[in-house]
Design a protein around this motif. Structure first.
Motif, short mmCIF file in Angstrom:
data_model
loop_
_atom_site.label_atom_id
_atom_site.label_comp_id
_atom_site.label_asym_id
_atom_site.label_seq_id
_atom_site.Cartn_x
_atom_site.Cartn_y
_atom_site.Cartn_z
N THR A 1 0.84 -1.20 0.00
CA THR A 1 0.00 0.00 0.00
C THR A 1 0.87 1.24 0.00
OG1 THR A 1 -1.77 -1.11 1.22
CG2 THR A 1 -1.79 1.30 1.23
N LEU A 2 0.52 2.21 -0.83
CA LEU A 2 1.17 3.51 -0.86
C LEU A 2 0.25 4.52 -0.18
CD1 LEU A 2 3.60 5.23 -2.07
CD2 LEU A 2 2.00 5.83 -3.89
N ILE A 3 0.78 5.24 0.81
CA ILE A 3 0.02 6.28 1.51
C ILE A 3 0.67 7.62 1.22
CG2 ILE A 3 -0.72 7.15 3.76
CD1 ILE A 3 -0.50 4.25 4.81
N ASN A 4 -0.11 8.58 0.77
CA ASN A 4 0.43 9.93 0.53
C ASN A 4 -0.41 10.97 1.25
OD1 ASN A 4 1.89 12.09 -0.35
ND2 ASN A 4 1.32 11.94 -2.50
N SER B 1 -3.84 -1.99 -12.48
CA SER B 1 -3.45 -3.40 -12.57
C SER B 1 -3.88 -4.19 -11.34
CB SER B 1 -1.93 -3.51 -12.73
OG SER B 1 -1.27 -3.25 -11.49
N GLY B 2 -4.19 -3.47 -10.24
CA GLY B 2 -4.60 -4.13 -9.01
C GLY B 2 -3.45 -4.66 -8.18
N ARG B 3 -2.20 -4.36 -8.59
CA ARG B 3 -1.04 -4.93 -7.90
C ARG B 3 -0.80 -4.31 -6.53
NH1 ARG B 3 4.34 -4.44 -7.63
NH2 ARG B 3 4.38 -2.52 -8.85
N ILE B 4 -1.13 -3.03 -6.37
CA ILE B 4 -0.96 -2.36 -5.08
C ILE B 4 -2.24 -1.60 -4.72
CG2 ILE B 4 1.53 -2.08 -5.44
CD1 ILE B 4 0.96 0.94 -5.87
N ASP B 5 -2.32 -1.15 -3.48
CA ASP B 5 -3.41 -0.29 -3.03
C ASP B 5 -2.85 1.09 -2.72
OD1 ASP B 5 -4.99 -2.57 -3.12
OD2 ASP B 5 -4.73 -3.00 -0.98
N ALA B 6 -3.73 2.06 -2.53
CA ALA B 6 -3.28 3.41 -2.20
C ALA B 6 -4.27 4.11 -1.29
CB ALA B 6 -3.06 4.24 -3.47
N VAL B 7 -3.73 4.86 -0.33
CA VAL B 7 -4.50 5.79 0.49
C VAL B 7 -3.98 7.17 0.12
CG1 VAL B 7 -5.09 6.55 2.82
CG2 VAL B 7 -4.76 4.11 2.34
N ILE B 8 -4.84 7.98 -0.50
CA ILE B 8 -4.39 9.24 -1.08
C ILE B 8 -5.19 10.40 -0.49
CG2 ILE B 8 -4.10 10.54 -3.23
CD1 ILE B 8 -4.08 7.83 -4.70
N SER C 1 -11.07 11.50 -13.16
CA SER C 1 -9.89 10.79 -12.66
C SER C 1 -10.26 9.41 -12.12
CB SER C 1 -9.22 11.60 -11.55
OG SER C 1 -8.20 10.83 -10.94
N PRO C 2 -9.47 8.40 -12.46
CA PRO C 2 -9.71 7.05 -11.92
C PRO C 2 -9.57 6.98 -10.40
CG PRO C 2 -8.29 6.94 -13.86
CD PRO C 2 -8.41 8.39 -13.50
N PHE C 3 -8.91 7.96 -9.79
CA PHE C 3 -8.78 7.96 -8.33
C PHE C 3 -10.15 7.84 -7.64
CE2 PHE C 3 -4.56 10.48 -8.41
CZ PHE C 3 -3.83 9.31 -8.32
N TYR C 4 -11.18 8.42 -8.27
CA TYR C 4 -12.51 8.41 -7.65
C TYR C 4 -13.16 7.03 -7.68
CZ TYR C 4 -12.39 13.56 -7.91
OH TYR C 4 -12.06 14.89 -7.77
N ASP C 5 -12.79 6.21 -8.65
CA ASP C 5 -13.54 4.98 -8.90
C ASP C 5 -12.79 3.69 -8.66
OD1 ASP C 5 -15.87 6.43 -9.89
OD2 ASP C 5 -14.66 6.90 -11.66
N LEU C 6 -11.47 3.74 -8.62
CA LEU C 6 -10.72 2.50 -8.45
C LEU C 6 -11.01 1.87 -7.08
CD1 LEU C 6 -7.30 3.57 -10.00
CD2 LEU C 6 -8.75 1.67 -10.79
N PRO C 7 -11.32 0.59 -7.04
CA PRO C 7 -11.70 -0.04 -5.76
C PRO C 7 -10.53 -0.17 -4.79
CG PRO C 7 -11.50 -1.69 -7.50
CD PRO C 7 -11.38 -0.35 -8.17
N ASN C 8 -9.30 -0.09 -5.28
CA ASN C 8 -8.13 -0.22 -4.40
C ASN C 8 -7.53 1.14 -4.02
OD1 ASN C 8 -7.50 0.04 -7.12
ND2 ASN C 8 -5.56 -1.05 -6.96
N VAL C 9 -8.34 2.20 -4.16
CA VAL C 9 -7.93 3.54 -3.76
C VAL C 9 -8.88 4.06 -2.70
CG1 VAL C 9 -7.64 5.94 -4.50
CG2 VAL C 9 -6.89 4.07 -6.00
#
Length: 336
Positions: free
Chosen positions: A241-244, A262-269, A281-289
């Motif tokens: 997971t990447l947290i920014n 790709s679903g390889r990682i998750d993110a908290v943005i 932006s895909p940030f709004y819709d990606l299930p792993n964000v």
């Protein structure tokens, strides 16, 4: 004894809860508060009069930049205390050239960011957002129960801190009671400092390769722009997971979006570049964000910490004590 004159400069709409009635009363007790209504600009008639008298200026979010032209209107100014985080963009060299002391409440703003980050780390390790989405979608536990047997959770996970900044160090402190291995990348931190903090110093590539959770706390500088690029994102473990909570520009966002798709990682943005992503932006819709609107810093009642720290600095200055959070000219080059 003549009390020093104090003026305020900030946008009231952005600084609710910063200077509470109690804090304003305290300012009025230690100095002569010229006006409880803050200046929102420096070129109207009221502001010109206030600047002409002010010896101390307490600023906050929305305050206009203080440059040589403003200083010409403030011949008695001795101290600027910013009841917010960074003073980059607020003061310039003319302030330091004039010998005016500068302080800020960045330490107070660091506390809620670090707390938010701790929560994000704990939730990321436990895959809380994945569990939530599946449970809500299925209305049963057919898919969530098997996941509990996967290599998830927070026991002996590796947390990588990018930037031993004020916030980064607070996160390290908050992580101490937990069973994490903490590794840190910071080009300024030496080995002895890493040992004192109880962390392992590594280079950035090693951190990206090793950490289960990568949390960014570096300043946004030309040297750090897109520091987390496509190559470094490719180094992250599958399932990491990447947290920014720092600045959006530190991450190459198109590259991040590609790896997230790709679903390889998750993110908290919590921060993006631009500050508000495009509506598509895909940030709004990606299930792993997990996307939030820059709320890790002081919001609501947390803002009172900023005011308390600023007022305490004013008190110290008036009593002739050293400022605890003074900003020097050379500090600006490392600030977010």
């Amino acid at each position: 004894m003549i009390r020093p004159t104090i003026a305020l400069a900030m946008q009231p709409s952005r600084t609710q809860h910063v200077l509470t009635p109690l804090l304003l009363e305290k300012l009025g007790g230690i100095g002569h508060l010229l006006d409880v209504a803050p200046m929102e600009r420096f070129d109207d008639e009221r502001s010109v009069q206030l600047l002409a008298e002010a010896e101390i200026l307490v600023t906050g979010w929305g305050a206009q930049p203080i440059d040589a032209r403003v200083l010409c209107r403030a011949p008695h100014l001795k101290l600027i205390v910013h009841a917010a985080g960074t003073v980059k963009g607020l003061v310039d060299d003319s302030v330091f050239d004039a010998g005016i002391a500068v302080s800020h409440a960045a330490q107070a703003n660091a506390m809620p960011v670090a707390e938010f980050t701790l929560a994000a780390i704990l939730f990321a390790g436990k895959k809380v957002f994945r569990f939530r989405d599946l449970y809500v979608a299925d209305r049963n536990r057919a898919r969530t129960v098997p996941i509990q047997a996967e290599a998830i959770g927070n026991y002996r996970r590796i947390v990588g801190i990018v930037g031993a900044s004020r916030i980064g160090r607070r996160v390290i402190e908050l992580l101490r009671p937990f069973d994490y291995r903490v590794i840190v990348y910071d080009p300024i931190m030496d080995d002895s400092e890493a040992q004192r903090l109880g962390v392992e110093k590594v280079n950035l590539d090693a951190l990206m390769t090793t950490a289960d959770i990568v949390s960014i706390h570096a300043p946004s500088l030309p040297a750090t722009r897109h520091m987390i690029d496509v190559r470094r994102l490719s180094l992250m473990k599958a399932g990491a997971t990447l947290i920014n909570t720092a600045r959006g520009a530190i991450v190459d966002e198109p590259a991040l979006i590609d790896v997230l798709k790709s679903g390889r990682i998750d993110a908290v943005i919590d921060v993006t570049d631009p500050e508000i992503p495009d509506a598509a932006s895909p940030f709004y819709d990606l299930p792993n964000v997990f996307l939030t609107p820059h709320i890790a810093g002081a919001v609501g009642l947390e803002r009172t910490r900023l005011g308390e720290m600023a007022v305490d600095e004013v008190c110290r200055f008036i009593k002739g004590k050293p400022l605890l959070y003074q900003v020097h000219r050379q500090d600006l080059q490392h600030m977010a």
